[in-house]
Design a protein around this motif. Structure first.
Motif, short mmCIF file in Angstrom:
data_model
loop_
_atom_site.label_atom_id
_atom_site.label_comp_id
_atom_site.label_asym_id
_atom_site.label_seq_id
_atom_site.Cartn_x
_atom_site.Cartn_y
_atom_site.Cartn_z
N GLY A 1 1.01 -1.27 -0.24
CA GLY A 1 0.04 0.01 0.02
C GLY A 1 0.98 1.25 -0.17
N SER A 2 0.20 2.42 -0.28
CA SER A 2 0.57 3.65 -0.27
C SER A 2 -0.02 4.71 -0.20
N PHE B 1 -7.99 1.15 -4.53
CA PHE B 1 -7.43 -0.01 -3.43
C PHE B 1 -8.10 0.26 -2.30
N LYS B 2 -9.05 -0.48 -1.63
CA LYS B 2 -9.82 -0.04 -0.53
C LYS B 2 -9.27 -0.70 1.03
N TYR C 1 -3.33 2.90 1.34
CA TYR C 1 -3.98 1.93 0.60
C TYR C 1 -3.64 1.15 -0.26
N GLY C 2 -4.14 -0.09 -0.30
CA GLY C 2 -3.51 -1.13 -1.15
C GLY C 2 -4.35 -2.35 -1.14
N LEU C 3 -3.69 -3.58 -1.04
CA LEU C 3 -4.28 -4.83 -1.43
C LEU C 3 -3.95 -5.76 -0.13
N THR D 1 -1.26 5.22 -9.55
CA THR D 1 -0.67 6.10 -9.02
C THR D 1 -0.82 7.67 -9.69
N GLU D 2 -1.39 8.54 -9.12
CA GLU D 2 -1.61 9.76 -9.92
C GLU D 2 -0.28 10.51 -10.34
#
Length: 417
Positions: free
Chosen positions: A305-306, A314-315, A337-339, A362-363
């Motif tokens: 996550g990041s 990524f909830k 937020y990730g998996l 990733t923005e």
């Protein structure tokens, strides 16, 4: 798996008596202390099937090779001899108890007892249990110096590996073999199974990207044990100036590469269980990005996550905290937020999709990769392919020619089916 060592008990007793009668010794037998939880892990993972017998447990085979010799040992917390009561004794403790002349312990990344963080400097010292000097092989001194080998006749290498190019124990193996070859010292490998030995996959290292996390032109997952890999280092003349090391291997008995193998002792602080070890080849790529791979949690290499990942996609979320395995984890005290991949079925290939999805969501993509990524990948092509929008399948297709070539070379050095 449980290791059948009962048949060696009588022979070991005789050898101890002979050794005590003929050699001077100044240390009392000492056993590796085990906490209750560690013993429960042994009970869970070491089964009574009497199949696999690791090299270290074949004392009757290698003990005669050590008599009247000055011994160095490359070891960490996994360098143990399993016992019939579901406990274990550290190899160094055992050999000292048997009056073997152990002069030096060489410690790899994470240290002799396995407590140091990844990348943390490991210091020289004296082992509190045996009073044997410890020399670090991680940090500035990755290769044993001639003066550190001058009082040795043979070096034992016994470390549990996990079968990936960027796991630094095989780099330590290279430097130990090279240093010993230069000084005319024999190396003895006590082999152990590879928990990721059931497949070969990943990009092959371009030698221009050689580093301590990748020293040889092999794929990320090489499918070899330490003993087999040592034979390849020798046979392919990868040591400096093509020299070769005087090498002996005590193979694992009753083992094949397709045989599942559960590690009863963590091979490093951030690989706590079978799931993390299986996911590690795929998730370690995140170490070269701005994504946290579970360091600073109790789910190392089982989640990623990041703060920069899209929370709508990524909830799963978590907050890395300083802990024993990561004093300063990436994104410490920040919501990531990730998996959560803890329920993922065991892999028999590298999974690139997680890395690609993280990049695509990733923005600010200019901050996704860092300079470490190319060292981990072993090639600059993988980053370029992901940035160009190639699919996982298309990227993996570009690996196949080199994988076929590697497997042909690998076949020459295999000790197990």
């Amino acid at each position: 798996m449980r290791f059948n060592v009962f048949k060696n008990t009588v022979l070991l007793f005789v050898l101890v008596m002979i050794s005590c009668a003929n050699k001077k010794g100044d240390k009392k037998p000492e056993h590796l202390a085990t906490e209750h939880s560690e013993k429960q892990d042994i009970l869970k993972h070491v089964q009574n099937d009497n199949t696999i017998i690791i090299g270290a447990n074949q004392t009757e085979t290698y003990l005669p090779l050590l008599q009247e010799k000055r011994i160095g040992i490359v070891a960490n917390q996994t360098s143990v001899i399993f016992k019939t009561d579901n406990s274990y004794t550290h190899l160094v403790d055992s050999l000292v108890a048997l009056k073997v002349n152990v002069k030096t312990v060489f410690a790899p990344e994470h240290g002799f007892r396995g407590q140091a963080d990844a990348g943390e400097h490991v210091k020289d010292g004296i082992d509190k249990k045996t009073r044997v000097p410890i020399i670090s092989l991680y940090g500035d001194n990755k290769k044993p110096k001639p003066e550190q080998l001058s009082n040795l006749d043979l070096v034992i290498f016994d470390i549990q590996d996990v079968g990936t190019r960027f796991y630094t124990y095989i780099s330590t193996l290279h430097y130990v073999m090279e240093a010993c070859a230069e000084q005319g010292i024999q190396v003895l490998i006590l082999d152990r199974p590879n928990p990721n030995g059931h497949y070969v996959d990943g990009p092959t290292l371009d030698i221009k990207n050689k580093s301590f996390v990748g020293m040889h032109p092999i794929p990320v997952v090489h499918g070899m044990t330490i003993g087999e890999y040592a034979k390849m280092i020798n046979g392919e003349h990868w040591l400096d100036k093509g020299i070769q090391c005087e090498l002996s291997v005590i193979p694992v008995k009753h083992y094949t590469h397709q045989m599942p193998y559960s590690l009863p002792i963590k091979p490093s602080p951030n690989l706590p269980n079978d799931t993390s070890i299986n996911l590690y080849p795929s998730l370690c790529f995140f170490e070269g990005t701005n994504v946290n791979a579970g360091r600073g949690t109790n789910n190392q290499f089982q989640v990623f996550g990041s703060p920069f990942l899209n929370s709508e996609v990524f909830k799963y979320s978590y907050t890395p905290k300083s802990n024993d395995g990561a004093k300063y984890p990436k994104h410490e005290n920040k919501l990531c937020y990730g998996l959560n991949l803890k329920q993922t079925q065991p892999l028999n290939h590298l999974n690139l999709q997680w890395l690609i999805d993280a990049y695509n969501n990733t923005e600010d993509k200019t901050i996704f990769f860092n300079n470490f990524f190319i060292k981990l990948a072993g090639t600059d092509k993988l980053q370029q392919q992901i940035e160009a929008g190639l699919s996982a399948e298309a990227i993996q297709a570009t690996w196949q020619k080199n994988l076929v070539k590697f497997k042909q070379t690998r076949r020459k050095y295999l000790l197990y089916n």
